[in-house]
Design a protein around this motif. Sequence first.
Motif, PDB file in Angstrom:
ATOM      1  N   PRO A 267       0.829  -1.435  -0.200  1.00  0.00           N
ATOM      2  CA  PRO A 267      -0.038   0.199   0.079  1.00  0.00           C
ATOM      3  C   PRO A 267       0.889   1.257  -0.259  1.00  0.00           C
ATOM      4  CG  PRO A 267      -0.832  -1.551   1.525  1.00  0.00           C
ATOM      5  CD  PRO A 267       0.285  -2.137   1.167  1.00  0.00           C
ATOM      6  N   GLY A 268       1.821   1.328   0.740  1.00  0.00           N
ATOM      7  CA  GLY A 268       2.721   2.535   0.724  1.00  0.00           C
ATOM      8  C   GLY A 268       3.701   2.473  -0.191  1.00  0.00           C
ATOM      9  N   TRP A 269       4.205   1.255  -0.753  1.00  0.00           N
ATOM     10  CA  TRP A 269       5.241   1.391  -1.911  1.00  0.00           C
ATOM     11  C   TRP A 269       4.757   1.836  -3.229  1.00  0.00           C
ATOM     12  CZ3 TRP A 269      10.158  -0.655  -2.332  1.00  0.00           C
ATOM     13  CH2 TRP A 269      10.571  -1.040  -3.691  1.00  0.00           C
ATOM     14  N   LYS A 270       3.487   1.477  -3.550  1.00  0.00           N
ATOM     15  CA  LYS A 270       2.870   1.874  -4.650  1.00  0.00           C
ATOM     16  C   LYS A 270       2.597   3.173  -4.747  1.00  0.00           C
ATOM     17  CE  LYS A 270      -1.926   0.803  -3.709  1.00  0.00           C
ATOM     18  NZ  LYS A 270      -3.210  -0.126  -3.865  1.00  0.00           N
ATOM     19  N   LYS A 271       2.704   3.984  -3.763  1.00  0.00           N
ATOM     20  CA  LYS A 271       2.409   5.400  -3.867  1.00  0.00           C
ATOM     21  C   LYS A 271       3.613   6.072  -4.029  1.00  0.00           C
ATOM     22  CE  LYS A 271      -1.192   5.635  -0.002  1.00  0.00           C
ATOM     23  NZ  LYS A 271      -1.319   6.005   1.173  1.00  0.00           N
ATOM     24  N   LEU A 272       4.694   5.645  -4.002  1.00  0.00           N
ATOM     25  CA  LEU A 272       6.262   6.119  -4.063  1.00  0.00           C
ATOM     26  C   LEU A 272       6.543   5.552  -5.479  1.00  0.00           C
ATOM     27  CD1 LEU A 272       7.697   5.655  -0.478  1.00  0.00           C
ATOM     28  CD2 LEU A 272       6.953   7.983  -1.701  1.00  0.00           C
ATOM     29  N   ALA A 273       6.252   4.477  -5.857  1.00  0.00           N
ATOM     30  CA  ALA A 273       6.589   3.608  -6.994  1.00  0.00           C
ATOM     31  C   ALA A 273       5.943   3.630  -8.303  1.00  0.00           C
ATOM     32  CB  ALA A 273       7.199   2.289  -6.829  1.00  0.00           C
ATOM     33  N   GLY A 274       5.034   4.735  -8.532  1.00  0.00           N
ATOM     34  CA  GLY A 274       4.169   4.532  -9.595  1.00  0.00           C
ATOM     35  C   GLY A 274       3.253   3.689  -9.892  1.00  0.00           C
TER      36      GLY A 274
END
Length: 207
Positions: free
Chosen positions: A154-161
Motif C-alpha cells: 500500500p505504501g510502496w505503490k504510492k512512491l513507485a508509480g
Amino acid sequence: MSFYEDRILPHIIDRACSMGQVMKLRSHVVPNAKGTVLEVGMGSAINLQFYNPDQVDLVYGLEPSEGMRRKAQPNLSRSPVKVEWLDLPGEKIPLADNSVDTVLLTFTLCTIPDWHAALLQMKRVLKPGGELLFLEHGESHEHSVRTWQHRITPGWKKLAGGCHLNRHIADLIREAGFDIVELENLYVPKTPKIAGYIYKGRAVNPA
C-alpha cells in the motif's frame, strides 16, 4: 501528473530496472520476440538493444508516461528496429484484433491499475498462436516474503508509480486466457526479496 511522476520517478524507475542482473534477464527474453511486436510499458526503451532486427518487423511501444517517453529518446535513436509510440495506458490498446505476433511485458504488470482489462486487450490484439513473453516481479512463493509484500505494497505503490509487490503474475496471465508454456521463478541476486521475485516465461494465445 505531478512533478514527481513526470520528472523524478522516470529516472528512479529507469535506474532500478536497468541494473546488471535485470539487464541480463532482459537479454534472455527480448530476443525471442518476432514479427510485429507490442511492447507494453516500454518505459525508457531499454529493451530495444536486445531485439533481433532479423526477426522483428516493427515494435509498437505502449507507454502512457510522457516523462518515460522523454527518457527513452536516446535509446530510440540507437534502436536496431523500427518503433512506433502508442501513448495510451495498457487498458486501451489502439490496435486491430489479431494484429501482432508477439506481446512483450517486462516489469509492467505490477503497475497497470486494471491488469485484467489490459491482459484482455493484449489477448485481443495478439494473433492466435502468438506469444506473450514476460519478465515480471511479483508475489513470492515464500510465506514470510509474501507477508511483507502484502504489508508494504500500500505504501510502496504510492512512491513507485503504482507498483504492486504482491501480484501473482502467472495466475493473472492464466486468468486472462493465455496458456503458459514456459515458466521460471527466481530471485534477482543482490536485490531485496520483496522486490526481486521474478516470473520469467512464455505464454501462447490459444484463441
